[in-house]
Design a protein around this motif. Sequence first.
Motif, PDB file in Angstrom:
ATOM      1  N   TYR A  51      39.077  34.658  29.168  1.00  0.00           N
ATOM      2  CA  TYR A  51      38.860  35.855  30.000  1.00  0.00           C
ATOM      3  C   TYR A  51      37.776  36.730  29.374  1.00  0.00           C
ATOM      4  CZ  TYR A  51      39.371  40.603  31.681  1.00  0.00           C
ATOM      5  OH  TYR A  51      39.081  41.852  32.160  1.00  0.00           O
ATOM      6  N   ALA A 108      38.157  46.389  29.959  1.00  0.00           N
ATOM      7  CA  ALA A 108      39.545  46.524  30.414  1.00  0.00           C
ATOM      8  C   ALA A 108      40.535  46.014  29.366  1.00  0.00           C
ATOM      9  CB  ALA A 108      39.711  45.727  31.714  1.00  0.00           C
ATOM     10  N   PHE A 135      40.501  50.442  33.708  1.00  0.00           N
ATOM     11  CA  PHE A 135      41.628  49.542  33.471  1.00  0.00           C
ATOM     12  C   PHE A 135      42.059  49.557  32.008  1.00  0.00           C
ATOM     13  CE2 PHE A 135      40.358  46.735  37.320  1.00  0.00           C
ATOM     14  CZ  PHE A 135      40.903  47.691  38.173  1.00  0.00           C
ATOM     15  N   TYR A 163      35.994  52.491  38.803  1.00  0.00           N
ATOM     16  CA  TYR A 163      35.700  51.554  39.892  1.00  0.00           C
ATOM     17  C   TYR A 163      35.927  52.285  41.204  1.00  0.00           C
ATOM     18  CZ  TYR A 163      35.212  47.388  36.992  1.00  0.00           C
ATOM     19  OH  TYR A 163      34.754  46.447  36.100  1.00  0.00           O
ATOM     20  N   VAL A 200      34.823  41.078  42.086  1.00  0.00           N
ATOM     21  CA  VAL A 200      34.598  40.408  40.797  1.00  0.00           C
ATOM     22  C   VAL A 200      33.884  39.080  41.030  1.00  0.00           C
ATOM     23  CG1 VAL A 200      35.858  39.217  38.934  1.00  0.00           C
ATOM     24  CG2 VAL A 200      36.449  41.583  39.529  1.00  0.00           C
ATOM     25  N   ARG A 203      34.345  33.806  38.321  1.00  0.00           N
ATOM     26  CA  ARG A 203      34.656  33.514  36.909  1.00  0.00           C
ATOM     27  C   ARG A 203      35.439  32.207  36.846  1.00  0.00           C
ATOM     28  NH1 ARG A 203      35.952  39.129  35.116  1.00  0.00           N
ATOM     29  NH2 ARG A 203      34.212  40.354  35.900  1.00  0.00           N
ATOM     30  N   LEU A 231      42.187  38.617  38.950  1.00  0.00           N
ATOM     31  CA  LEU A 231      41.298  39.789  38.998  1.00  0.00           C
ATOM     32  C   LEU A 231      40.328  39.698  40.174  1.00  0.00           C
ATOM     33  CD1 LEU A 231      40.650  40.403  35.207  1.00  0.00           C
ATOM     34  CD2 LEU A 231      42.136  41.688  36.750  1.00  0.00           C
ATOM     35  N   HIS A 290      42.468  40.603  43.135  1.00  0.00           N
ATOM     36  CA  HIS A 290      42.729  42.046  43.096  1.00  0.00           C
ATOM     37  C   HIS A 290      41.491  42.828  43.561  1.00  0.00           C
ATOM     38  CE1 HIS A 290      43.666  46.001  41.398  1.00  0.00           C
ATOM     39  NE2 HIS A 290      42.458  45.968  40.883  1.00  0.00           N
ATOM     40  N   SER A 291      40.323  42.426  43.077  1.00  0.00           N
ATOM     41  CA  SER A 291      39.116  43.194  43.416  1.00  0.00           C
ATOM     42  C   SER A 291      38.829  43.121  44.911  1.00  0.00           C
ATOM     43  CB  SER A 291      37.916  42.690  42.608  1.00  0.00           C
ATOM     44  OG  SER A 291      37.498  41.407  43.052  1.00  0.00           O
ATOM     45  N   LEU A 340      39.131  46.963  45.729  1.00  0.00           N
ATOM     46  CA  LEU A 340      37.850  47.659  45.561  1.00  0.00           C
ATOM     47  C   LEU A 340      37.151  47.762  46.914  1.00  0.00           C
ATOM     48  CD1 LEU A 340      36.431  46.284  42.193  1.00  0.00           C
ATOM     49  CD2 LEU A 340      38.001  48.190  42.597  1.00  0.00           C
ATOM     50  N   HIS A 349      26.930  43.531  33.490  1.00  0.00           N
ATOM     51  CA  HIS A 349      28.381  43.369  33.296  1.00  0.00           C
ATOM     52  C   HIS A 349      28.660  42.228  32.311  1.00  0.00           C
ATOM     53  CE1 HIS A 349      32.047  44.939  35.572  1.00  0.00           C
ATOM     54  NE2 HIS A 349      32.599  44.116  34.707  1.00  0.00           N
ATOM     55  N   ARG A 372      28.971  38.718  33.877  1.00  0.00           N
ATOM     56  CA  ARG A 372      30.240  38.407  34.549  1.00  0.00           C
ATOM     57  C   ARG A 372      30.175  38.637  36.055  1.00  0.00           C
ATOM     58  NH1 ARG A 372      34.423  38.463  30.679  1.00  0.00           N
ATOM     59  NH2 ARG A 372      35.985  39.662  31.800  1.00  0.00           N
TER      60      ARG A 372
HETATM   61  C1  LIG Z   1      38.962  45.320  39.944  1.00  0.00           C
HETATM   62  C2  LIG Z   1      38.183  44.461  39.089  1.00  0.00           C
HETATM   63  C3  LIG Z   1      38.868  43.969  37.860  1.00  0.00           C
HETATM   64  C4  LIG Z   1      37.889  43.886  36.789  1.00  0.00           C
HETATM   65  C5  LIG Z   1      38.524  43.819  35.445  1.00  0.00           C
HETATM   66  C6  LIG Z   1      37.682  44.325  34.367  1.00  0.00           C
HETATM   67  C7  LIG Z   1      36.288  43.850  34.407  1.00  0.00           C
HETATM   68  O1  LIG Z   1      35.408  44.552  34.815  1.00  0.00           O
HETATM   69  C8  LIG Z   1      35.935  42.549  33.921  1.00  0.00           C
HETATM   70  O2  LIG Z   1      34.717  42.269  33.812  1.00  0.00           O
HETATM   71  O3  LIG Z   1      36.819  41.724  33.628  1.00  0.00           O
END
Ligand SMILES: CCCCCCC(=O)C(=O)O
Length: 356
Positions: A25, A80, A105, A126, A158, A161, A198, A201-202, A206, A253, A256
């Motif tokens: 992660y 986070a 986070f 966010y 996000v 990933r 994640l 969730h995003s 978001l 980022h 990412r």
């Molecule tokens: C709502 C998005 C979750 C992202 C969690 C933290 C983040 O930015 C990351 O890169 O991982």
Amino acid sequence: MDALLTVAEYEAAARDRLPAGIWDYIAGGSGQERTLAANLDAFARLALRPRCLVDVSRPDLSTELLGVRLRTPVGVAPVAYHRLVHPEGEVATARAAGFLVVSAFASRTLEEIAAAAAGPLWLQLYWFRRREVVAGLVRRAEAAGYRALVLTVDTPRVGRRLREARRGFAIPAGIVAANVDAAVMARTHEAVDGESALVRHSREQLDPSLGPADLAWLCAQTDLPVLVKGVLTAEDAELALAHGAAGVVVSNHGGRQLDGAVASVDALAEVAAAVAGRGPVLLDGGVRTGTDVLRALALGASAVLVGRPALWGLAVDGEPGARAVLDVIAAELEDAMVLSGRPRLSDVDPSLLARP
Ligand SMILES: CCCCCCC(=O)C(=O)O
Ligand SMILES: Cc1cc2nc3c(=O)[nH]c(=O)nc-3n(C[C@H](O)[C@H](O)[C@H](O)COP(=O)(O)O)c2cc1C
């Protein structure tokens, strides 16, 4: 254990200590991880032009950022869930850091972190669909003495990933985003094969419609300066400043989000030229050595942030480990300033680089 002398050695030691899913992660990028790799390669390509016959007997690493004197131009990026790597989480990082941007986070409360902090704190936000979450974080940051807000704009969702998806990564039940309503975060704990919790969730929480008018709205909600994080172009720097931002963070980022995006240090000169001294320009992404810091300052950064390196230090030895990582970078920066004939940060300009 032998003394760890470089950030890379902390990285290796952290990898040995962390469970593979947590490691992936943190270490991972999006897609083919090209931008992740580019962030490091781009620094390596920037050769330095040292000057000699300069009095370097009193190097001074201090700088001023938004009216606050900092011992070094190196802070910790918003990352986070520090409790993924150490039980004290962000409280330990805040004790160690000269300057910390706390993630929306964070796994400790904003108030706990503020009570422990050795230096200035900023809060990253966010753009949650539930705008009251954003507004609530702003009010709490103001009350707890945070000095600026950082709105992350590179994450309408996000990125892809793949390491997270392959492991069905979800946030372990005992570790929570301590400052966001549990109902908003509930699905970050639901593991599903082939999916990153994640990413899911995003997409659910978001608001991808975030635009310049929303930035102006946020700036109008608070007297705190608002910086915009995730800017990689002159156009977006202009747009951010025109809608109330006090400065920008040049960032992809940590590789990412958009895979294939320009390395952040390669975007820096363009953004710094657009900002043209109207506010601070910070950079993150791939900063691993003191000479990387010097390179970023030469290209126009006011300061830099490190993301993963702070977690590596925290994973290895909690607060002392995070401090040690930042001390390594500061010691390397001082050496680089002395050896390049730039004893003050104000002496650092594009002439330091062979190909600015
Ligand atoms: C709502 C998005 C979750 C992202 C969690 C933290 C983040 O930015 C990351 O890169 O991982
Ligand atoms: C594990 C992890 C979590 C992150 N969480 C956040 C976050 O909550 N908010 C944010 O704006 N950026 C987040 N980022 C991005 C960092 O702020 C920063 O842009 C990036 O880590 C810089 O690259 P570096 O890790 O090479 O130093 C995160 C990065 C990592 C590695």
